[in-house]
Design a protein around this motif. Structure first.
Motif, short mmCIF file in Angstrom:
data_model
loop_
_atom_site.label_atom_id
_atom_site.label_comp_id
_atom_site.label_asym_id
_atom_site.label_seq_id
_atom_site.Cartn_x
_atom_site.Cartn_y
_atom_site.Cartn_z
N HIS A 122 5.50 7.50 8.18
CA HIS A 122 6.57 6.83 7.44
C HIS A 122 6.43 7.07 5.93
N ILE A 123 5.20 7.12 5.44
CA ILE A 123 4.98 7.45 4.03
C ILE A 123 5.43 8.88 3.75
N GLN A 124 5.12 9.79 4.64
CA GLN A 124 5.53 11.19 4.47
C GLN A 124 7.05 11.31 4.45
N GLN A 170 8.27 10.16 1.15
CA GLN A 170 7.91 11.17 0.15
C GLN A 170 8.90 12.34 0.19
N LYS A 171 9.29 12.76 1.38
CA LYS A 171 10.25 13.86 1.50
C LYS A 171 11.62 13.46 0.95
N ILE A 172 12.00 12.21 1.17
CA ILE A 172 13.26 11.73 0.57
C ILE A 172 13.15 11.77 -0.96
N LYS A 180 0.80 -1.21 0.00
CA LYS A 180 0.00 0.00 0.00
C LYS A 180 0.84 1.27 0.00
N ILE A 181 2.14 1.10 -0.06
CA ILE A 181 3.03 2.26 -0.21
C ILE A 181 2.93 2.75 -1.65
N VAL A 199 10.15 1.05 5.53
CA VAL A 199 9.18 0.04 5.09
C VAL A 199 8.84 -0.89 6.27
N GLU A 200 9.86 -1.32 7.00
CA GLU A 200 9.62 -2.18 8.16
C GLU A 200 8.74 -1.47 9.19
#
Length: 342
Positions: free
Chosen positions: A329-331, A334-336, A188-189, A307-308
């Motif tokens: 963690h998704i944010q 995204q910033k990376i 779902k990422i 991811v973990e």
């Protein structure tokens, strides 16, 4: 925490307060810790030979023997560092906490460090200027050691190895749970973030060939905001148990991406890297470096970890907390992603 010996406490407080202490009471409050190590703030009042009562604060860090992956002796590293001349390498503006007493138990399975209590700004309370200052001070410190090559530092055996980052990445990449997840239909990422991670895997050999041409420096290897304190214009860095040889710029990955200030993450990426190289350049010419690989180091060190953390979020918490963690963690990923796109 076990009971504190009176003779140890008076010895430590005599050094801390600069006067002969003959007795003291104490209270203990846990700062953080767990099965591996415990950190307690010890407070109370001490009495010297003149009968004067003096209030005090000091930190007692107890570290048990354990084996970190690919770095089995890290549990005793701070003990070894504090027993050495390492403290003399710091400056007035960049240092570690002072240490007043160290002990190793008879079975060499546990250390105790009595250290200065640091009062200052830390964690996500650090401002952008403080981030930048920390990066510059770290660069200056590493540049000085790189240029001077202190003999005793070269002879120290209990330091993490230069290939620690590479082995850490390869260990994560070999873990099918995270490796397969970002390649699966169930993931779902967002797809563009999965692709970012997969692209790094496909280019890893070429990336490491570039990283391994960079200067080797003494890295802290846990240079994240909770270990950085800003106090009276000085940068104080705690928790040196993962320190060892690594590559120039490696510590910046932790500063920028480890439990990051999401709102300012891209800004700090662009501010901290030049500040770091400015400090380093005061002692060593690094004008030949055209590709610092910091962006790739961030993904190598934190891509699969994020991811973990995403996959584990909510396992022991309520659903709302799990959703919030996964969003964080998704944010971060995204910033990376946005760092390279700018």
């Amino acid at each position: 925490m076990r009971e504190i010996k009176t003779e140890t406490l008076t010895l430590v407080l005599s050094k801390l307060l600069g006067t002969k202490i003959i007795g003291a009471d104490y209270q203990s409050n846990q700062l953080h810790g767990g099965t591996v190590g415990d950190v307690h703030l010890i407070t109370g009042n001490a009495e010297n030979t003149d009968g004067v009562e003096l209030p005090y604060k000091i930190v007692l860090k107890t570290q048990k023997k354990w084996e970190r992956y690919n770095d089995p002796d890290s549990w005793r590293r701070e003990y070894d560092f504090y027993k050495s001349n390492f403290g003399a390498l710091f400056s007035e503006t960049f240092r570690w906490p002072g240490c007043f007493h160290v002990e190793m138990n008879e079975g060499e399975t546990e250390t105790q460090l009595w250290m200065e209590y640091i009062e200052g700004i830390s964690g996500l309370n650090l401002t952008g200027d403080m981030y930048e200052r920390a990066a510059e001070e770290l660069g200056r410190f590493q540049g000085k050691l790189f240029a001077e090559q202190p003999a005793f530092l070269q002879e120290m055996t209990n330091v993490s190895k230069v290939d620690y980052m590479k082995n850490f990445y390869l260990h994560y990449r070999s873990w099918k749970r995270v490796y397969d997840y970002i390649r699966s239909d169930e993931c779902k990422i967002p797809k563009h973030l999965c692709k970012m991670l997969i692209d790094i895997d496909e280019r890893a050999e070429e990336i490491f060939s570039r990283i391994e041409k960079l200067p080797i420096v003494l890295c802290h290897r846990d240079f994240w905001v909770e270990n950085i304190f800003h106090s009276d214009g000085k940068t104080i860095l705690i928790d040196w148990d993962t320190a060892g040889w690594g590559y120039i710029g490696e510590d910046l990955a932790s500063l920028i991406a480890d439990e990051a200030d999401i709102e300012h993450m891209v800004e700090y990426y662009h501010r901290c890297i030049p500040a770091y190289y400015k400090g380093f350049s005061e002692y060593a010419d690094i004008s030949h470096i055209r590709d610092d690989c910091v962006y790739e180091m961030i993904l190598l060190m934190f891509g699969y970890r994020l991811v973990e953390w995403y996959m584990n979020a909510g396992e022991e918490d309520n659903l709302q907390e799990g959703d919030d963690e996964r969003t964080l963690h998704i944010q971060t990923l995204q910033k990376i992603y946005e760092m390279r796109k700018e």
